[in-house]
Scaffold this active site. Structure first.
Site, PDB file in Angstrom:
ATOM      1  CG  HIS A 547      -1.820   1.305   1.290  1.00 46.21           C
ATOM      2  ND1 HIS A 547      -3.200   1.223   0.961  1.00 46.21           N
ATOM      3  CD2 HIS A 547      -1.502   2.441   1.805  1.00 46.21           C
ATOM      4  CE1 HIS A 547      -3.733   2.206   1.155  1.00 46.21           C
ATOM      5  NE2 HIS A 547      -2.712   3.198   1.881  1.00 46.21           N
ATOM      6  CD  GLU A 548       1.773   3.622   3.900  1.00 45.69           C
ATOM      7  OE1 GLU A 548       1.928   4.565   3.093  1.00 45.69           O
ATOM      8  OE2 GLU A 548       0.724   3.043   4.563  1.00 45.69           O
ATOM      9  CG  HIS A 551       0.339   6.420  -0.756  1.00 42.74           C
ATOM     10  ND1 HIS A 551      -0.844   7.164  -1.386  1.00 42.74           N
ATOM     11  CD2 HIS A 551      -0.304   5.826   0.299  1.00 42.74           C
ATOM     12  CE1 HIS A 551      -1.725   6.878  -0.587  1.00 42.74           C
ATOM     13  NE2 HIS A 551      -1.452   6.185   0.356  1.00 42.74           N
ATOM     14  CG  HIS A 554       0.230   8.905  -7.392  1.00 38.84           C
ATOM     15  ND1 HIS A 554      -0.993   9.151  -6.698  1.00 38.84           N
ATOM     16  CD2 HIS A 554       0.201   9.564  -8.483  1.00 38.84           C
ATOM     17  CE1 HIS A 554      -1.490   9.943  -7.366  1.00 38.84           C
ATOM     18  NE2 HIS A 554      -0.990  10.165  -8.438  1.00 38.84           N
TER      19      HIS A 554
END
EC number: 3.4.24.59
Length: 761
Positions: A547-548, A551, A554
């Site tokens: 998940h991290e 980010h 992105h």
């Protein structure tokens, strides 16, 4: 605002940067006596002795610098000086902007505003990170002070009439618009909207109120965040005779302290003991008391939340908005509170009956009801309480003890180094991106456990830097987080001092500020027979890391000319999409089989073990989705319409319990848990974003990666149609493009309903 913060920082020439990559890629390492081969990337995370020797060599042979290679950041005095000098630079930039009169000055006006924003961001984002993760309390305190000072100046700028009017002149001048880039026009529109959201056209006294209110909200919000981990009581008392007769194991009660009278057990509200009681105590009244104690926060914390809500009511009223939610949802994908509530209700209508069926086994067990007896959804939901879930789930799990043993076995296939290396391989296959270890200089990191990874593109070379602070440490924040320390942007035309930033170069020779982010987790390590300490990840921790890293990608790939729209600086209800999409990869057996290999034998993770785990992740999944929907609805309720005359009567705990009772599904009418819901500050009125992006991510996964998670075509499509745009392109247009559904581009209630009509989140 000049800063769009997200959930929620050397001297170099314009020549290509010589990468300080450790020249060990491809080098093989013998682990213990197992004969297991590992890459350098894996080794720096898994071999603690090797990392220590590298760190000692770094100390001996590299030059001195400050945190993130910023020479200011060698001490708290340096941090304060960096903030002071940045503030001075910001004042000068603001004055230049106010005096922009020529056509050339107006053509560069938006870029100069972006430079002003970058100057502020590089202090505020840095301090946001330091006050959350630095192990030295003096740094935390200095960062808080600098953050408050710069945040206050930012709010002053947001109400600067001269700056706003000149921006309007630029955006209304057809001749200037002709020569502005798409990015400049977009940033100009964003900044003008932020000016207007700050009450720029109101009287001077009201603008001053806005600044003061914004500052008060920032301070009380940080206090609220800092106290979310605290429970109301350190322990509760339960009568010994009741506990002893409850059927709980004497081995557990033997671990409990007694009060001075000897008549009561003192059950702590921290550690494993209360959780074990919830799992194993047959007495519902005792479970209820323990559960409430674990979820209750001190009254002072509820008062902080009430004050936060009141201040936001005053702020929205000051700006002529019906509610804080109205204020926040301007220019979000959702568009309005009505659309948000419509999305949540659609999702609840789909999920609630599924959640009820998931809880049916508990209701039948509590009533000893035969399978032949029909039970309605309402009957099930009225019988099953939140303090029942762990107990009856534990009974359910105990029927298959081997599954629990296999769960524990599984983690030894997933060392932290294995997973990081696997992520690099995955990114290489879908995006053409790899993660490479890089030697740090003395003082570059805030802890000896921090690893630096350079992010390398097949086409562009070095595109960003990730500092990995992943191991547990006393005093560290408990929640995993992605911190933007420095945004990607093109170097400004008049910029010639690169001492405080790290830079890279595009394939066309354009110099840009490297995006710098920090990933913070709290993973534990275990001692191995060979003397090393290694971190083995549980499956939920793998999902967290994926998940991290979503980010992070992105931030790395959303490379725009201007920092205001780079990477994760996009709509709040769009920013979680890349990270939640990565969770799908973390739950895909094909990906897990590629990553997992046993730390002793090097054998791949057994398919049977992985299938057992993935089956277990489906257990009560609809209850979890519904719980998130309730939290999103609470967020809307607390940030909905309140009259100024009613604000002193706002009681967030009562609002929470009343909503829980109405919405059902493990309804909490016993605790004031809302005071521990930290996202009410950082994601005020936008917590629905998490569920919203889960729903979008599910559709993107099905469209691009379900058939082949290593599909480069799907990866390029997501990179080119979503990631690379940062906040430049309308999010609905990005979604319409990547899903190839043109009707979604216009957004609105119908699009929200389409996204909300999802079962598989």
């Amino acid at each position: 605002m000049l800063i769009q913060k997200i959930l929620l920082n050397k001297e170099i020439s314009r020549l290509p940067r010589i990468l300080s990559i450790l020249n060990y890629t491809g080098l093989r390492w013998l682990s213990g006596s197992s004969g297991r081969n590992t890459t350098e990337l894996q080794r720096i995370f898994d071999d603690s002795k090797y990392w220590q020797s590298l760190s000692e060599n770094t100390t001996q042979y590299t030059k001195e610098t400050g945190l993130f290679k910023n020479p200011y950041l060698t001490s708290t005095d340096g941090l304060r000086q960096f903030s002071h000098d940045s503030l001075h630079k910001a004042h000068k930039l603001a004055e230049i902007l106010r005096n922009s009169v020529s056509k050339e000055e107006k053509v560069h006006y938006i870029m100069n505003l972006d430079q002003l924003s970058d100057t502020l961001c590089r202090v505020i984002d840095l301090c946001e990170f330091l006050r959350s993760a630095h192990p030295d309390q003096s740094y935390v305190e200095a960062a808080q002070m600098c953050h408050e000072e710069m945040f206050e100046f930012m709010n002053v700028l947001n109400t600067d009439v001269v700056l706003c009017n000149k921006l309007k002149e630029v955006l209304e001048d057809p001749e200037i618009l002709k020569v502005l880039s798409e990015e400049e026009r977009k940033v100009g529109e964003i900044l003008l909207d932020d000016f207007e959201k700050s009450g720029i056209y109101m009287k001077a006294g009201i603008r001053e109120q806005f600044i003061e209110l914004s500052q008060q909200i920032s301070v009380i919000g940080q206090e609220f965040i800092n106290n979310t981990d605290y429970v109301a009581k350190e322990f509760i008392k339960v009568k010994r005779d009741e506990m002893d007769k409850s059927g709980i194991s004497p081995l557990l009660t033997a671990r409990l302290n007694r009060d001075l009278t000897g008549k009561y057990y003192k059950i702590p509200t921290y550690g494993q003991i209360p959780l074990q009681i919830l799992k194993s105590c047959p007495d519902e009244d005792i479970r209820k008391e323990v559960w409430a104690a674990l979820h209750n926060c001190p009254k002072a914390q509820i008062q902080r939340l009430n004050q936060l809500v009141r201040l936001r009511v005053i702020l929205s009223n000051l700006l002529g908005k019906q509610s804080y939610s109205d204020y926040q949802l301007d220019n979000k994908m959702a568009g309005s509170p009505e659309n948000v509530k419509g999305f949540i209700k659609t999702l609840m209508n789909v999920t609630k009956p599924l959640a009820a069926r998931e809880l049916e086994f508990i209701a039948r067990d509590k009533l000893n009801a035969p399978d032949s007896r029909h039970m309605s959804d309402n009957e099930i939901l009225s019988i099953v309480k939140p303090w029942d879930k762990n107990y009856f789930s534990s009974k359910y799990d105990s029927d298959n003890e081997m599954a629990m043993i296999r769960d524990e076995q599984l983690r030894y296939y997933f060392s932290l180094g294995n997973v990081i290396n696997g992520l690099s391989e995955l990114f290489k296959r879908i995006y053409g991106i790899t993660l490479q270890p890089s030697r740090t200089e003395n003082g570059e990191t805030w802890s000896p456990d921090v690893r630096r990874l350079d992010v390398i593109s097949e086409e562009e070379g070095l595109v960003g830097v990730i500092y990995c602070d992943l191991f547990e440490r006393v005093g560290k924040i408990s929640n995993p987080a992605h911190f933007t320390v420095c945004c990607s942007r093109q170097v400004y035309p008049d910029e010639n001092d690169f001492t405080t930033i790290q830079t890279g170069q595009n394939s066309d020779g354009t110099v840009f500020q490297l995006p710098v982010i920090s990933l913070v987790c709290n993973f534990s390590t275990v001692a191995l027979p060979n003397g090393n300490r290694t971190c083995f990840l549980h499956m939920n921790e793998i999902e967290t890391l994926f998940h991290e890293m979503g980010h992070a990608m992105h931030s790395m790939l959303g490379r725009t000319r201007l920092q205001n729209i780079s990477g994760t600086r996009c709509a709040t209800d769009f920013v979680e999409l890349p990270s939640i999409l990565m969770e799908h990869f973390a739950r895909d057996i094909r990906v897990l089989r590629t990553i997992g290999s046993h730390y002793e034998t090097s054998e791949p993770a057994p398919e049977a073990l992985l299938n057992d785990y993935l089956d277990k992740t489906q257990f009560l999944q609809h209850c979890e989705t519904y719980s998130q929907a309730k939290m999103a609805m609470l967020d809307q309720k607390l940030h909905g319409s309140f009259s100024l005359s009613d604000i002193e009567r706002i009681d967030s705990a009562k609002i929470y319990q009343k909503l829980e009772t109405r919405l059902q599904v493990l309804a909490d009418d016993e605790s004031n848990w809302c005071g521990r819901f930290g996202h009410l500050f950082g994601y005020g009125a936008t917590y629905y974003s998490y569920l919203f992006d889960r729903a979008i991510a599910s559709k993107v996964w099905d469209s691009l990666f379900k058939d082949d998670p290593f599909n480069r075509t799907g990866g390029e499509k997501f990179k080119e149609r979503v990631l690379k745009w940062g906040g430049l392109k309308n999010p609905w247009s990005c979604i319409a493009d990547v899903l190839e559904k043109p009707d979604l581009a216009k957004g609105g209630a119908e699009a929200m309903t389409y996204i909300g009509d999802s079962e598989d989140l």
